[in-house]
Design a protein around this motif. Structure first.
Motif, mmCIF file in Angstrom:
data_model
loop_
_atom_site.group_PDB
_atom_site.id
_atom_site.type_symbol
_atom_site.label_atom_id
_atom_site.label_comp_id
_atom_site.label_asym_id
_atom_site.label_seq_id
_atom_site.Cartn_x
_atom_site.Cartn_y
_atom_site.Cartn_z
ATOM 1 N N ALA A 1 0.846 -1.208 0.000
ATOM 2 C CA ALA A 1 0.000 0.000 0.000
ATOM 3 C C ALA A 1 0.879 1.255 0.000
ATOM 4 C CB ALA A 1 -0.933 -0.005 1.206
ATOM 5 N N ALA A 2 1.940 1.241 0.777
ATOM 6 C CA ALA A 2 2.875 2.368 0.792
ATOM 7 C C ALA A 2 3.511 2.553 -0.582
ATOM 8 C CB ALA A 2 3.948 2.147 1.856
ATOM 9 N N THR A 3 3.815 1.454 -1.246
ATOM 10 C CA THR A 3 4.392 1.528 -2.589
ATOM 11 C C THR A 3 3.436 2.212 -3.553
ATOM 12 O OG1 THR A 3 5.649 -0.492 -2.173
ATOM 13 C CG2 THR A 3 5.403 0.177 -4.473
ATOM 14 N N GLY B 1 2.214 6.931 -6.812
ATOM 15 C CA GLY B 1 1.302 8.019 -7.141
ATOM 16 C C GLY B 1 1.928 9.395 -6.954
ATOM 17 N N ARG B 2 2.831 9.519 -5.993
ATOM 18 C CA ARG B 2 3.487 10.799 -5.728
ATOM 19 C C ARG B 2 4.678 11.073 -6.644
ATOM 20 N NH1 ARG B 2 4.167 10.056 0.325
ATOM 21 N NH2 ARG B 2 1.998 10.226 0.863
ATOM 22 N N PHE B 3 5.481 10.029 -6.886
ATOM 23 C CA PHE B 3 6.775 10.231 -7.536
ATOM 24 C C PHE B 3 6.911 9.564 -8.898
ATOM 25 C CE2 PHE B 3 7.505 10.389 -2.918
ATOM 26 C CZ PHE B 3 7.983 11.686 -2.808
ATOM 27 N N GLY C 1 -7.504 9.099 -7.729
ATOM 28 C CA GLY C 1 -7.355 10.444 -7.204
ATOM 29 C C GLY C 1 -7.270 11.484 -8.294
ATOM 30 N N ASP C 2 -6.248 12.310 -8.221
ATOM 31 C CA ASP C 2 -6.136 13.418 -9.176
ATOM 32 C C ASP C 2 -5.345 13.013 -10.418
ATOM 33 O OD1 ASP C 2 -3.416 13.510 -8.495
ATOM 34 O OD2 ASP C 2 -3.728 15.105 -7.044
ATOM 35 N N ALA C 3 -5.320 13.915 -11.384
ATOM 36 C CA ALA C 3 -4.683 13.617 -12.670
ATOM 37 C C ALA C 3 -3.178 13.405 -12.536
ATOM 38 C CB ALA C 3 -4.977 14.735 -13.659
ATOM 39 N N ALA C 4 -2.520 14.145 -11.653
ATOM 40 C CA ALA C 4 -1.072 13.973 -11.479
ATOM 41 C C ALA C 4 -0.759 12.586 -10.928
ATOM 42 C CB ALA C 4 -0.518 15.061 -10.555
ATOM 43 N N THR C 5 -1.556 12.128 -9.970
ATOM 44 C CA THR C 5 -1.380 10.782 -9.425
ATOM 45 C C THR C 5 -1.611 9.738 -10.512
ATOM 46 O OG1 THR C 5 -2.070 11.525 -7.234
ATOM 47 C CG2 THR C 5 -2.194 9.163 -7.659
ATOM 48 N N ALA C 6 -2.652 9.931 -11.304
ATOM 49 C CA ALA C 6 -2.935 9.001 -12.397
ATOM 50 C C ALA C 6 -1.775 8.973 -13.383
ATOM 51 C CB ALA C 6 -4.231 9.405 -13.105
ATOM 52 N N ALA C 7 -1.242 10.149 -13.719
ATOM 53 C CA ALA C 7 -0.124 10.218 -14.655
ATOM 54 C C ALA C 7 1.104 9.510 -14.102
ATOM 55 C CB ALA C 7 0.191 11.673 -14.989
ATOM 56 N N LEU D 1 3.418 2.316 -15.191
ATOM 57 C CA LEU D 1 2.905 1.284 -16.086
ATOM 58 C C LEU D 1 3.767 1.181 -17.340
ATOM 59 C CD1 LEU D 1 0.708 -0.789 -16.905
ATOM 60 C CD2 LEU D 1 -0.569 1.142 -17.867
ATOM 61 N N GLY D 2 4.165 2.321 -17.885
ATOM 62 C CA GLY D 2 5.033 2.327 -19.051
ATOM 63 C C GLY D 2 6.351 1.625 -18.776
#
Length: 191
Positions: A14-16, A21-23, A95-101, A107-108
């Motif tokens: 979960a921490a990962t 999502g942040r970095f 969550g937000d778009a930055a997290t999704a990105a 994923l890439g």
């Protein structure tokens, strides 16, 4: 005698997810350890490396997504709504778009690694299998759509594309975008 584990794999995974999502793909084991409140050595000892951590995260993600799809399907009275709500539930925690990105960036990177790509294939195959059951349940009255395997794959591709598009062009909420996308497809499948 070995010391008992005081932190679960689930907590580390979960921490990962939070750290990715942040970095994004540049995250470190130190950031995961900080988020989980443990020493870096604890993460490295448990998973061996960042690659090992990502393998474990992908495998746990597959189990989680199947459980999430099943729980929504069981709780819904309307099979058509269950199909849409199950797909939305899979992505609703982004969550937000930055997290999704950031998650899409990871994923890439995962797709570029043959082992992780194989695990992702298993992940999406498991999702598609669950969706086929939901499509079969929703296909009862007035169904004019494709066979369940094709419908499930179409919906999976559509929601993945909608999530990608939303992370780049975030208008409204992701949940609203997913509902609109799903409804625009499934609406034509009923007479």
């Amino acid at each position: 005698m070995a010391r008992p584990r005081t932190i679960s794999d689930e907590r580390l995974l979960a921490a990962t997810g939070v750290v990715i999502g942040r970095f994004g793909p540049g995250f470190t084991l130190a950031q995961v350890a900080e988020e989980a409140g443990v020493a870096v050595g604890s993460v490295a000892q448990r998973f061996g490396s960042k690659a090992g951590l990502l393998r474990a995260l992908t495998q746990a993600g597959r189990r989680d997504v199947v459980a999430r799809l099943r729980s929504v399907a069981v709780s819904a009275a309307d099979p058509r709504a269950a199909l849409r709500d199950a797909l939305v539930a899979v992505y609703s925690e982004i969550g937000d778009a930055a997290t999704a990105a950031n998650h899409l960036g990871q994923l890439g990177m995962d797709i570029a690694d043959p082992e992780l790509r194989g695990l992702l294939g298993e992940h999406y195959a498991a999702m598609e299998k669950e969706l086929r059951g939901l499509v079969r349940a929703a296909a009862a009255d007035g169904w004019n759509g494709p066979e369940p395997p094709v419908a499930a794959r179409t919906l999976l591709v559509a929601v993945n594309g909608a999530a990608l598009d939303w992370s780049i062009r975030p208008r409204g909420t992701l949940v609203a975008r997913l509902r609109e996308t799903i409804d625009s497809i499934t609406g034509s499948w009923y007479a």
